[in-house]
Write a protein that holds these residues in place. Structure first.
Motif: not given
Length: 83
Positions: A59-64, A70-71, A74
């Motif tokens: 998936s290349t969608g954005s994540r919240q 965030a790092n 990931d």
């Protein structure tokens, strides 16, 4: 708490709500990825419900993220993908 289902004759009481909330899946199936069963208590009644996560490989969608940088998230996700 009342659990009902719609039938041709109208709303009917569900006698075994846990059975209704759990899907019938083959235990060895890849479809079970992202599924978990939780036990929910309502007073003295216990319900088993199935929780489903929406999963996409590649998936290349954005994540919240909430409560984690965030790092860091990931990095955890990349480690989980290797498992």
């Amino acid at each position: 708490l009342g659990v009902f289902e719609m039938s041709h004759s109208g709303l009917e009481t569900v006698s075994n709500a846990s059975e209704m909330f759990l899907s019938e899946q083959d235990v060895d199936s890849d479809i079970l990825a992202g599924l978990a069963v939780a036990v929910i208590m309502d007073g003295s009644r216990t319900f088993l419900i199935e929780i489903q996560a929406l999963c996409l490989s590649g998936s290349t969608g954005s994540r919240q993220f909430n409560g984690i940088h965030a790092n860091r998230a990931d990095m955890i996700i990349s480690d989980l993908k290797r498992v």
